[in-house]
Scaffold this motif. Structure first.
Motif, PDB file in Angstrom:
ATOM      1  N   LYS A 352     -44.571  16.960  65.664  1.00 19.58           N
ATOM      2  CA  LYS A 352     -44.970  17.035  67.083  1.00 19.58           C
ATOM      3  C   LYS A 352     -46.236  16.249  67.373  1.00 19.58           C
ATOM      4  O   LYS A 352     -46.364  15.601  68.385  1.00 19.58           O
ATOM      5  CB  LYS A 352     -45.259  18.506  67.454  1.00 19.58           C
ATOM      6  CG  LYS A 352     -44.070  19.283  67.949  1.00 19.58           C
ATOM      7  CD  LYS A 352     -44.474  20.546  68.678  1.00 19.58           C
ATOM      8  CE  LYS A 352     -45.179  21.569  67.836  1.00 19.58           C
ATOM      9  NZ  LYS A 352     -45.429  22.858  68.489  1.00 19.58           N
ATOM     10  N   ASP A 379     -49.659  14.520  56.538  1.00 20.05           N
ATOM     11  CA  ASP A 379     -49.132  13.377  57.293  1.00 20.05           C
ATOM     12  C   ASP A 379     -50.219  12.320  57.377  1.00 20.05           C
ATOM     13  O   ASP A 379     -51.392  12.604  57.146  1.00 20.05           O
ATOM     14  CB  ASP A 379     -48.705  13.842  58.702  1.00 20.05           C
ATOM     15  CG  ASP A 379     -49.854  14.385  59.516  1.00 20.05           C
ATOM     16  OD1 ASP A 379     -50.771  13.607  59.863  1.00 20.05           O
ATOM     17  OD2 ASP A 379     -49.871  15.607  59.806  1.00 20.05           O
ATOM     18  N   GLY A 383     -54.740  12.558  62.815  1.00 22.54           N
ATOM     19  CA  GLY A 383     -55.787  13.428  62.253  1.00 22.54           C
ATOM     20  C   GLY A 383     -56.501  14.228  63.337  1.00 22.54           C
ATOM     21  O   GLY A 383     -56.225  14.073  64.528  1.00 22.54           O
ATOM     22  N   ASP A 400     -55.622  19.180  72.131  1.00 24.12           N
ATOM     23  CA  ASP A 400     -55.304  18.514  73.377  1.00 24.12           C
ATOM     24  C   ASP A 400     -54.263  19.380  74.088  1.00 24.12           C
ATOM     25  O   ASP A 400     -53.066  19.328  73.764  1.00 24.12           O
ATOM     26  CB  ASP A 400     -54.761  17.110  73.036  1.00 24.12           C
ATOM     27  CG  ASP A 400     -54.322  16.344  74.275  1.00 24.12           C
ATOM     28  OD1 ASP A 400     -54.244  16.952  75.354  1.00 24.12           O
ATOM     29  OD2 ASP A 400     -54.057  15.133  74.148  1.00 24.12           O
ATOM     30  N   GLY A 411     -49.595  27.198  71.426  1.00 24.81           N
ATOM     31  CA  GLY A 411     -50.987  27.363  71.002  1.00 24.81           C
ATOM     32  C   GLY A 411     -51.123  28.534  70.029  1.00 24.81           C
ATOM     33  O   GLY A 411     -52.232  28.945  69.690  1.00 24.81           O
ATOM     34  N   GLY A 413     -48.973  28.661  67.152  1.00 21.67           N
ATOM     35  CA  GLY A 413     -48.314  28.286  65.896  1.00 21.67           C
ATOM     36  C   GLY A 413     -49.160  28.509  64.653  1.00 21.67           C
ATOM     37  O   GLY A 413     -48.747  29.227  63.733  1.00 21.67           O
TER      38      GLY A 413
HETATM   39  P1  ADP Z   1     -48.859  24.888  69.018  1.00 20.80           P
HETATM   40  O1  ADP Z   1     -48.213  26.203  68.732  1.00 20.80           O
HETATM   41  O2  ADP Z   1     -49.161  24.680  70.459  1.00 20.80           O
HETATM   42  O3  ADP Z   1     -48.164  23.736  68.366  1.00 20.80           O
HETATM   43  P2  ADP Z   1     -50.734  25.153  66.876  1.00 20.80           P
HETATM   44  O4  ADP Z   1     -51.516  26.412  66.778  1.00 20.80           O
HETATM   45  O5  ADP Z   1     -49.576  25.011  65.960  1.00 20.80           O
HETATM   46  O6  ADP Z   1     -50.323  24.981  68.385  1.00 20.80           O
HETATM   47  O7  ADP Z   1     -51.703  23.940  66.616  1.00 20.80           O
HETATM   48  C1  ADP Z   1     -52.981  23.935  67.234  1.00 20.80           C
HETATM   49  C2  ADP Z   1     -53.445  22.513  67.476  1.00 20.80           C
HETATM   50  O8  ADP Z   1     -53.596  21.878  66.216  1.00 20.80           O
HETATM   51  C3  ADP Z   1     -52.437  21.671  68.225  1.00 20.80           C
HETATM   52  O9  ADP Z   1     -52.705  21.765  69.609  1.00 20.80           O
HETATM   53  C4  ADP Z   1     -52.689  20.274  67.709  1.00 20.80           C
HETATM   54  O10 ADP Z   1     -53.617  19.622  68.529  1.00 20.80           O
HETATM   55  C5  ADP Z   1     -53.332  20.481  66.339  1.00 20.80           C
HETATM   56  N1  ADP Z   1     -52.442  20.117  65.221  1.00 20.80           N
HETATM   57  C6  ADP Z   1     -51.643  20.908  64.521  1.00 20.80           C
HETATM   58  N2  ADP Z   1     -51.006  20.237  63.551  1.00 20.80           N
HETATM   59  C7  ADP Z   1     -51.407  18.961  63.642  1.00 20.80           C
HETATM   60  C8  ADP Z   1     -51.136  17.764  62.900  1.00 20.80           C
HETATM   61  N3  ADP Z   1     -50.289  17.749  61.864  1.00 20.80           N
HETATM   62  N4  ADP Z   1     -51.768  16.639  63.286  1.00 20.80           N
HETATM   63  C9  ADP Z   1     -52.643  16.625  64.311  1.00 20.80           C
HETATM   64  N5  ADP Z   1     -52.945  17.723  65.035  1.00 20.80           N
HETATM   65  C10 ADP Z   1     -52.351  18.871  64.718  1.00 20.80           C
END
Ligand code: ADP
Length: 458
Positions: A352, A379, A383, A400, A411, A413
């Motif tokens: 995503k 990945d 970053g 973001d 938000g 996950g």
């Molecule tokens: P969501 O459930 O909205 O996906 P998460 O709690 O999983 O939110 O993730 C929080 C934030 O961490 C995301 O909004 C994203 O900006 C950042 N994030 C998570 N995984 C990655 C990744 N692999 N690369 C870059 N940013 C990430």
């Protein structure tokens, strides 16, 4: 300083030395030589100059020794100011210096006594229990609150090992763990309706200091919040299902004009998003319950689980490249649903929040040093800046928000991942650098690790 420099300074010292001598030393020397001279004159008059001089010198030495002895016996008897021996010159100065030193140490002692009294009254009035132990967890000091909270009394229990007094397996584990940042929550040994949080504030190889605070109120509020979130989420599900049902009906209605249909489609997307949030909140409130028991759960073949996730994801994210490094012999004992949710969240995030062409590496391996099983998703995407890292697993924290919503993220996950792993006694570690990608590691502790070969033979 070189030898030649030191040699050059010698004449300077020889000029300055007499100036640096004390007045008492000068008097002592002056009287000694005057005495010698007088003895020599008298000796010459009586006809035995050498013998008279030697006699005088011997008498002088005896007199000096006598003065020293009177100072020593004065010191032995406590060096009271009123009983100081009558003395001259150097010995007099010695007595004076001893006086000054005694006065200074008396002042210091009073200062320490005052500080100690202040510390004791502070410790006595602290609402938290403080216990100081040596390296064997033997209690060396504790404040009065320890009695009221932990039933450890300053007068009675000094010299006892703390784990003989607080017999709780969780406390024993906490005490011997090297994780100084950890905290253990226990029912109060004095009043079981109270909850205590015990923390190590200092641990080195000489002593350990524990602080116990009464967190009953905090725990009540936490439980109320959890129950409230779970209830609200549960209550919202039914109306959302009804709304979704009507929206589906409207979507199938051919008579609806395109601009209205656009609104219906947007409403459907938003109600799906809301349903997603409600579902995630319910998952989270279940995960926040107690830790899984050590033997609780089923054997989860994580490698097979990851392969089953990757198949459909490869189709969805055809422009990403996947690299797998999975140990098929490694399994964990735990909740399959929770482990699936954690693994899937990390994997979908790596797709995503990264662009086309990103390489996503997934590894499932044993850590030979700790014996724990590590699930790692890395990945080479954009970053994350360092300031976000510690907050990423908080509820609704997004780097973001716009992008997250657009991607269908709730938000929640990473909060779900963290709690799912923690319920298994493990932890989530996040490393990332802007421009060079991210690495998310879920570590399952050694006591949950199982080998598939052994499982098959069971
Ligand atoms: P969501 O459930 O909205 O996906 P998460 O709690 O999983 O939110 O993730 C929080 C934030 O961490 C995301 O909004 C994203 O900006 C950042 N994030 C998570 N995984 C990655 C990744 N692999 N690369 C870059 N940013 C990430």
């Amino acid at each position: 300083m070189s030898f030649s420099t030191r040699y050059d300074l010698l004449p300077v010292f020889s000029v300055l030395a007499p100036a640096m001598l004390s007045a008492n030393f000068k008097s002592e020397i002056t009287w000694f030589f005057t005495g010698c001279l007088a003895a020599l004159v008298i000796g010459t008059i009586v006809g035995w100059p050498a013998s008279t001089l030697v006699l005088f010198m011997a008498a002088y030495v005896v007199w000096v020794l006598y003065r020293l002895e009177s100072i020593v016996s004065w010191l032995r008897s406590g060096a009271k100011a009123g009983h100081a021996p009558f003395s001259h010159w150097l010995c007099d100065e010695m007595v004076e210096l001893i006086h000054r030193e005694k006065k200074y140490s008396r002042k210091q002692k009073n200062r320490y006594r005052k500080s100690l009294a202040q510390f004791n009254s502070l410790a006595a009035n602290l609402p938290d229990a403080i216990i100081v132990m040596d390296s064997d967890f033997v209690i060396r000091w504790c404040n009065p609150a320890s009695g009221a909270m932990l039933n450890i009394h300053p007068e009675r229990d000094l010299g006892q090992r703390i784990d003989n007094l607080i017999r709780n397996p969780e406390f024993g584990e906490f005490l011997s763990s090297d994780n100084d940042a950890s905290e253990v929550e226990l029912p109060g040994p004095v009043a079981s309706d109270r909850v205590l949080a015990i923390r190590k504030v200092l641990k080195d190889n000489r002593m350990t200091v524990l602080i116990a605070a009464d967190i009953t109120q905090r725990v009540k509020v936490r439980e109320m919040r959890k129950a409230f979130v779970a209830d609200v989420s549960h209550e919202l599900r039914t109306p959302l299902t009804v709304i979704r049902g009507y929206l589906e009906m409207l979507q199938e209605d051919d008579t609806i004009e395109p601009p209205v249909m656009d609104a219906v489609n947007e409403l459907t997307a938003q109600s799906d998003r809301m349903r997603g949030i409600v579902d995630d909140l319910l998952v989270l409130s279940k995960l926040e319950a107690n830790l899984l028991g050590e033997r609780e759960g089923e054997i989860v073949n994580v490698a097979a689980m990851i392969r089953s996730m990757i198949g459909p994801l490869k189709k969805e994210a055809s422009r990403h490249r996947f690299e797998l490094n999975l140990d098929d012999s490694l399994a964990v004992l735990g909740s399959e649903r929770e482990i699936y949710s954690a693994c899937n969240n990390l994997l979908t995030n790596a797709i995503k929040y990264t662009g086309d062409g990103t390489i996503v590496s997934v590894s499932w391996q044993l850590d030979d040093n700790t014996g724990s099983a590590l699930y790692e998703v890395s990945d080479n995407g954009p970053g994350i800046e360092a300031r976000h890292l510690s907050r990423l697993s908080e509820r609704f924290y997004r780097v973001d928000a716009g992008r997250s919503r657009q991607q269908g993220g709730t938000g929640l996950g990473l909060a779900i991942v963290k709690h799912a792993i923690q319920r298994h006694g493990g932890y989530l570690d996040i490393k990332s650098h802007p421009g060079s990608g991210s690495q998310f590691t879920a570590a399952f502790p050694a006591n949950r690790v199982q080998l598939m070969s052994k499982v098959a033979n069971q």
